[in-house]
Scaffold this active site. Structure first.
Site, PDB file in Angstrom:
ATOM      1  N   ARG A  45       0.863  -1.188   0.000  1.00  0.00           N
ATOM      2  CA  ARG A  45       0.000   0.000   0.000  1.00  0.00           C
ATOM      3  C   ARG A  45       0.895   1.232   0.000  1.00  0.00           C
ATOM      4  NH1 ARG A  45       2.391   2.088   3.684  1.00  0.00           N
ATOM      5  NH2 ARG A  45       0.863   3.747   3.583  1.00  0.00           N
ATOM      6  N   ASP A 236      -1.803  10.803  -2.371  1.00  0.00           N
ATOM      7  CA  ASP A 236      -2.244   9.754  -3.302  1.00  0.00           C
ATOM      8  C   ASP A 236      -2.552  10.317  -4.678  1.00  0.00           C
ATOM      9  OD1 ASP A 236      -2.803   8.509  -0.526  1.00  0.00           O
ATOM     10  OD2 ASP A 236      -2.754   6.884  -1.997  1.00  0.00           O
ATOM     11  N   ASN A 246      -5.178  12.438   0.303  1.00  0.00           N
ATOM     12  CA  ASN A 246      -4.270  11.624   1.123  1.00  0.00           C
ATOM     13  C   ASN A 246      -5.120  10.902   2.163  1.00  0.00           C
ATOM     14  OD1 ASN A 246      -1.545  10.755   1.758  1.00  0.00           O
ATOM     15  ND2 ASN A 246      -1.756  11.913   3.643  1.00  0.00           N
TER      16      ASN A 246
HETATM   17  O1  MRU Z   1      -4.527   3.231   2.097  1.00  0.00           O
HETATM   18  P1  MRU Z   1      -3.050   3.434   1.980  1.00  0.00           P
HETATM   19  O2  MRU Z   1      -2.277   2.883   3.130  1.00  0.00           O
HETATM   20  O3  MRU Z   1      -2.521   2.965   0.637  1.00  0.00           O
HETATM   21  O4  MRU Z   1      -2.865   5.022   2.000  1.00  0.00           O
HETATM   22  C1  MRU Z   1      -1.582   5.554   1.888  1.00  0.00           C
HETATM   23  C2  MRU Z   1      -1.522   7.026   2.035  1.00  0.00           C
HETATM   24  O5  MRU Z   1      -2.511   7.702   2.179  1.00  0.00           O
HETATM   25  C3  MRU Z   1      -0.159   7.663   1.922  1.00  0.00           C
HETATM   26  O6  MRU Z   1      -0.068   8.792   2.729  1.00  0.00           O
HETATM   27  C4  MRU Z   1       0.085   8.068   0.463  1.00  0.00           C
HETATM   28  O7  MRU Z   1      -0.128   6.981  -0.400  1.00  0.00           O
HETATM   29  C5  MRU Z   1       1.440   8.584   0.245  1.00  0.00           C
HETATM   30  S1  MRU Z   1       2.633   7.321   0.369  1.00  0.00           S
HETATM   31  C6  MRU Z   1       4.158   7.900  -0.066  1.00  0.00           C
END
Ligand code: MRU
Length: 348
Positions: A45, A236, A246
């Site tokens: 993730r 994201d 994010n």
């Molecule tokens: O649901 P996730 O764990 O994939 O969410 C991740 C995030 O929100 C991070 O802050 C984002 O992807 C940036 S990672 C460098």
């Protein structure tokens, strides 16, 4: 260095992020369908890591295709990419990486399938190694914003685990530490999946960077007490005007930061920026299953059948973001202009 994802003997190996911090183990994906499951269930993730996994998944899919005519091969490969693209909707890097993989096939005059598959594997590996280089550049660019002795707040995990290695927001913290700055990090637990408590705290402990874990609802009180000098998060998806998707809870932090006049930084590679979308309103926000809210692992913490709303991300409006740190430098407001210039390859 933590290597989140790599290609080994025609398999994709991932650190099992669901098992952390208690168990350090890897998952080996032998098919692109297994890679899709790992993206869906958060074994891998974080936007850049999802992009690398998608690229490697596509290469794996191509590797296992039977011998086909060039036209059929292209069609099957595009089908695989489209299937991987359904894994999660918000992180721009997933689609960006698949576009790069598709380009290899679209632009190739190569009719030899074996050679084309080799090229696809090479491209996926390149996306992986480039990601680490990009994170180091971002770290170098962003670390000048931190002062010795700063207390930094971060949310979710934007570290090595969320990328191919080194991290975006945590990469900036790592770079500042490498320059000899002494920092202390407040780590938001990050309900409901606890990426902060499970993953960011694990990384900081390994790196020997002093940190304190807090639950998400404590952040405002800490700001009021003057305990936080700066906030840094990953992203994201960032739209053409700088609006940023994010992890859920980021927007609330940005509002609190404004009230307390605390700088709020976003660190993200260019592959997270989606100039095809004008504002954050158009970003698709993933809704995840209710059991992430009603349970932790298998322990139930809400009445059976409780109605749940579980958006995985929120949108922070550009006006609340002090700067966006990229591998090409630090972007300032108005982001509409600085992002457009960046895409045209001009000055920020
Ligand atoms: O649901 P996730 O764990 O994939 O969410 C991740 C995030 O929100 C991070 O802050 C984002 O992807 C940036 S990672 C460098």
């Amino acid at each position: 260095m933590i290597k989140t994802i790599f290609w080994k003997n025609n398999t994709v190996v991932l650190i099992d992020q669901n098992a952390l911090p208690l168990v350090e183990q890897c998952v080996t994906c032998k098919s692109y369908k297994e890679v899709i499951s790992c993206i869906k269930d958060l074994t891998v993730r974080g936007a850049p890591a999802i992009g690398v996994a998608a690229a490697m998944g596509a290469a794996l899919g191509a590797f296992h295709l039977p011998s086909l005519s060039p036209e059929k091969f292209r069609q099957k490969f595009f089908d695989i990419c489209n299937e991987i693209a359904q894994a999660r909707p918000t992180a721009r890097n997933l689609f960006w990486a698949l576009e790069r993989m598709k380009k290899v096939v679209a632009q190739q005059n190569e009719v030899n399938q074996k050679r084309l598959v080799k090229e696809l594997i090479a491209e996926a590996k390149r996306i992986c190694t480039e990601d680490i280089e990009i994170n180091r550049l971002m770290g170098k660019n962003g670390s000048s914003l931190f002062a010795d002795g700063d207390n930094i707040l971060t949310h979710c995990n934007a570290g090595a685990l969320a990328t191919a290695g080194y991290g975006t927001a945590l990469g900036v913290i790592r770079a500042a530490k490498e320059q000899g700055k002494k920092l202390h990090v407040y780590v938001d637990e990050t309900r409901p999946v606890l990426q902060g408590a499970r993953l960011t705290a694990w990384e900081l402990k390994k790196e020997r960077i002093p940190y304190t874990l807090i639950t998400d609802n404590m952040a405002g009180f800490l700001m009021q007490q003057g305990r936080i000098d700066r906030i840094i998060v990953g992203a994201d998806r960032i739209t053409a005007n700088g609006d940023t998707a994010n992890k859920i809870g980021t927007y609330a932090l940005a509002v609190l930061a404004k009230e307390h006049r605390i700088p709020f930084y976003v660190a993200a590679p260019l592959s997270t920026i989606d100039i095809s979308l004008k504002t954050g309103k158009s970003i698709p926000i993933e809704e995840r299953k209710s059991n992430e809210v009603t349970h932790f692992k298998r322990v139930q913490s809400a009445p059976a059948g409780a109605k749940v709303y579980n958006p995985a991300f929120d949108i922070t409006p550009a006006r609340l973001i002090t700067t966006i740190i990229t591998e090409k430098g630090i972007l300032r407001k108005p982001y509409q202009t600085s992002i457009a210039r960046l895409h045209q390859g001009g000055k920020r």
